[in-house]
Design a protein around this motif. Structure first.
Motif, mmCIF file in Angstrom:
data_model
loop_
_atom_site.group_PDB
_atom_site.id
_atom_site.type_symbol
_atom_site.label_atom_id
_atom_site.label_comp_id
_atom_site.label_asym_id
_atom_site.label_seq_id
_atom_site.Cartn_x
_atom_site.Cartn_y
_atom_site.Cartn_z
ATOM 1 N N ASP A 1 0.750 -1.578 0.067
ATOM 2 C CA ASP A 1 -0.028 0.004 -0.195
ATOM 3 C C ASP A 1 1.141 0.946 -0.023
ATOM 4 O OD1 ASP A 1 -1.805 1.753 0.183
ATOM 5 O OD2 ASP A 1 -3.026 1.055 2.012
ATOM 6 N N ALA B 1 -0.252 4.042 2.891
ATOM 7 C CA ALA B 1 -0.126 3.573 4.605
ATOM 8 C C ALA B 1 1.183 4.459 4.781
ATOM 9 C CB ALA B 1 -0.613 2.510 4.680
ATOM 10 N N LYS C 1 4.763 1.022 8.880
ATOM 11 C CA LYS C 1 4.144 -0.268 9.438
ATOM 12 C C LYS C 1 2.981 -1.156 8.866
ATOM 13 C CE LYS C 1 1.848 2.982 13.158
ATOM 14 N NZ LYS C 1 0.359 2.069 13.320
ATOM 15 N N ASP C 2 1.983 -0.048 8.317
ATOM 16 C CA ASP C 2 0.888 -0.721 8.170
ATOM 17 C C ASP C 2 0.548 -1.266 6.584
ATOM 18 O OD1 ASP C 2 -0.017 -0.036 10.705
ATOM 19 O OD2 ASP C 2 -0.342 1.375 10.486
ATOM 20 N N ASN D 1 2.007 -3.596 4.632
ATOM 21 C CA ASN D 1 2.205 -5.281 4.204
ATOM 22 C C ASN D 1 3.612 -5.106 4.376
ATOM 23 O OD1 ASN D 1 1.092 -7.534 4.574
ATOM 24 N ND2 ASN D 1 0.744 -7.492 2.190
ATOM 25 N N SER E 1 4.617 7.363 4.016
ATOM 26 C CA SER E 1 4.383 6.144 3.355
ATOM 27 C C SER E 1 5.296 5.703 3.002
ATOM 28 C CB SER E 1 3.156 6.655 2.665
ATOM 29 O OG SER E 1 3.487 7.714 1.811
#
Length: 658
Positions: free
Chosen positions: A120, A123, A126-127, A129, A154
């Protein structure tokens, strides 16, 4: 316990007197103890003899295996053979050549797409993926430090920061094999691309697989996709691009593998496939984020996949790329005729030879199949050594030393002499109706010495290794027949018995007549070569069934329907020399054989002697107690007399003084 005092009144050494009086009565016990020691020595000697005979039995058992005696080896023409090979006893010696055009390979089914969610770009890191957690800090490109905050930035933020850092590179994302990777390109042709520095505090470059990636022209691309599916958590949490909708059954090559996405992880599913009988090895290619099924066998064989749910779709197997394996292609005639095999291991190219192809060849490769005498010679040498060990032991234990007048432990034991004589007779007697050109062990170099050998030099077996090797090269099958031939049973008249297998016991020539009443009841009668009835027995058999107890050593197979027809089995007696020796050793070493019987007899004798010793010892103890009482009484009486004498003496002195 009683306490005694020697001759306080008499002045006699009563304990010494009692001991000497008992010595005569101790003599029978001493003789029994000596006899016990002698029997124990005999028992131990027989036990040792049994061990040596058992070792002899083990040594000859190898020579009763055709693979030991009839050996062949494959000899390549150089050290770079395109195969590994072994030859069995059915091989045919000769010179051969082989040309290998193609090796067999395994079929693979490779997932048609990456199975995890892609990165992503918007994002927070850390989020997003990533394959592994990304840490905040700084990383360096061309010596320029670039900061990264995993909680706030990001991937697009970081790319923008790289491109505006003045590091002289252009960062971007590219798609490779269906998944996003990070790319760095020198801003000017031939410009520097130094990625990473010792002082970096963020793992950004390693997580994006840029660290250590090769430079191609002016570009460095991450060696792996930025994301990968999580293999150790339940499928429902594994970040699959296509979520598994529910439980189901995945079927591979007809083998069902159940799954539950709320419980099973990808690793669990792969292990379940690999442990099944599906005939494939399932693996996860983390570089490309794909599942790969590889057939466990080689050859052009398809892999089939079906599913009651959508796991096969989520793993990319429905749209997967099936790459059929190749068959091995080889020729034994220089390429005039090609043969094909699904495996690189071929057992039917040359009789008795197993070959495993390891590389292809552009021209025929020559090799030979020739007799291998080493294993047979080693087995014969071991047999001869064990045989001589038995003879040496018997000679030592039955000898008499005239100088010391000492007899061996087993001297005079006729059973030991019988064993020795039987062993010598069996190894010097001819084989019974053995095929081939050899009749005795001496024919192949195993004997007690040549005729006319000096006295004292023919006590043990001797091996002429050159003669044995010559026999093994000339006719190894005849050597095996000399060693291990067994009687043949042939169904000469089929009736309700359709087939027969095994070796009859005992191995005498003659014929078995097997009568049937058509209802499954059989009667077998054995007639010798003079047509005399020697034996009969009854048993049962079912149509199409077997019976292995009616005739010892033979398995009878019934016809598919029983009509009451009589069958006849002809037996031709054949016994190799070692077959006869093996049967003799089995007899004397068996549960009810001579060796065990002698051991039991010795133990019984020892128990009897122990009982006699106990009885004599009890009598001796009783006699000792009696003597102790008698001497105690004597001492008491003498003490009383002495006391009376002292009293009288005192009275006399008083009277004289008055």
């Amino acid at each position: 316990m009683s306490i005694t005092f020697d001759g306080l009144a008499s002045g006699l050494n009563t304990q010494d007197i009692i001991s000497k009086l008992l010595q005569v009565e101790q003599a029978p016990i001493n003789r029994l103890n000596q006899r016990k020691l002698d029997i124990q020595k005999e028992r131990d000697a027989w036990k040792d003899l049994g061990t040596r005979l058992q070792n002899l039995s083990s040594a000859l058992s190898a020579l009763l295996q055709r693979s030991t005696v009839v050996g062949f080896t494959v000899r390549p023409s150089d050290s770079n053979a395109p195969f590994t090979a072994s030859a069995g006893p059915q091989a045919v010696a000769g010179t051969y050549s082989i040309q290998i055009q193609q090796l067999a390979t395994a079929t693979t089914l490779r997932g048609g797409s990456a199975i995890g969610l892609d990165i992503d770009l918007l994002a927070p890191l850390k989020d997003a993926n990533f394959r592994s957690p990304l840490t905040s800090g700084t990383f360096s490109i061309n010596g320029v430090a670039i900061s990264v905050d995993a909680a706030q930035d990001s991937l697009l933020d970081v790319i923008t920061r790289i491109n505006t850092s003045g590091a002289g590179v252009i960062a971007s994302v590219v798609t490779v094999d269906g998944r996003t990777r990070l790319q760095l390109q020198a801003a000017t042709p031939g410009g520097p691309l130094q990625i990473g520095a010792i002082g970096d505090t963020s793992n950004f470059l390693s997580v994006t697989s840029l660290l250590g990636a090769p430079r191609t022209g002016d570009t460095v691309v991450g060696t792996r996709s930025l994301t990968a599916v999580k293999t150790t958590v339940p499928l429902a949490q594994a970040m699959l691009a296509t979520p598994v909708s529910g439980s189901g059954t995945l079927t591979i090559n007809g083998v069902a593998i159940s799954y539950d996405p709320s419980v099973d992880s990808l690793a669990t599913i792969l292990n379940r496939i690999n442990a099944s009988n599906a005939g494939v090895t399932a693996s996860y290619d983390s570089v490309t984020d794909r599942i790969v099924l590889t057939a466990k066998t080689t050859g052009s064989l398809a892999i089939t996949v079906s599913d009651t749910g959508n796991l096969a779709t989520a793993l990319g197997l429905v749209s997967g790329q099936l790459q059929l394996g190749q068959n091995a292609v080889y020729s034994l005639d220089g390429g005039s005729t090609w043969q094909y095999s699904t495996s690189n291991t071929v057992t039917d190219a040359i009789p008795g030879v197993t070959m495993t192809f390891t590389r292809t060849t552009s021209s025929p490769y020559a090799f030979t199949v020739e007799p291998n005498t080493d294993s047979a010679v080693a087995a014969v040498r071991k047999f001869v050594d064990q045989f001589n060990s038995v003879l040496s032991f018997i000679a030592d234990k039955t000898a008499y030393d005239a100088a010391t007048k000492t007899a061996g432990t087993l001297m005079g034991d006729s059973a030991v002499r019988t064993i020795e004589a039987t062993l010598r007779r069996l190894v010097t007697s001819p084989a019974i109706n053995a095929g081939g050109g050899y009749r005795t062990l001496a024919d192949i170099g195993i004997s007690f010495g040549r005729v006319g050998s000096p006295v004292g030099t023919t006590n043990q077996l001797q091996l002429d290794e050159d003669k044995l090797r010559a026999a093994l090269r000339e006719n190894p099958n005849a050597v095996f027949e000399l060693f291990g031939a067994t009687s043949r049973a042939t169904l000469t008249t089929p009736g309700d018995i359709a087939r027969v297998a095994g070796t009859p016991r005992p191995p005498a020539s003659g014929r078995y007549v097997v009568s049937s009443d058509g209802a499954g009841n059989l009667t077998a009668s054995f007639y010798d070569t003079a047509n005399q009835l020697l034996w009969s027995a009854s048993g049962t058999i079912a149509a199409g069934g077997t019976n292995n107890t009616l005739i010892p050593g033979l398995t009878l197979t019934a016809a598919s329907s029983l009509t009451g027809a009589t069958s006849e089995i002809t037996v031709v007696q054949q016994e190799g020399i070692l077959t006869q020796l093996d049967r003799y050793l089995d007899g004397i070493l068996g549960w009810d054989g001579l060796v065990r019987a002698r051991g039991n007899a010795f133990e019984q004798q020892l128990r009897g002697i122990d009982q006699q010793i106990d009885r004599f010892q009890q009598r001796l103890d009783d006699r000792k107690a009696q003597l102790v009482r008698q001497f105690a009484t004597l001492e008491r009486m003498l003490a009383e007399i002495q006391a009376q004498g002292t009293q009288l003496q005192g009275q006399i002195i008083k009277m004289l003084g008055a």
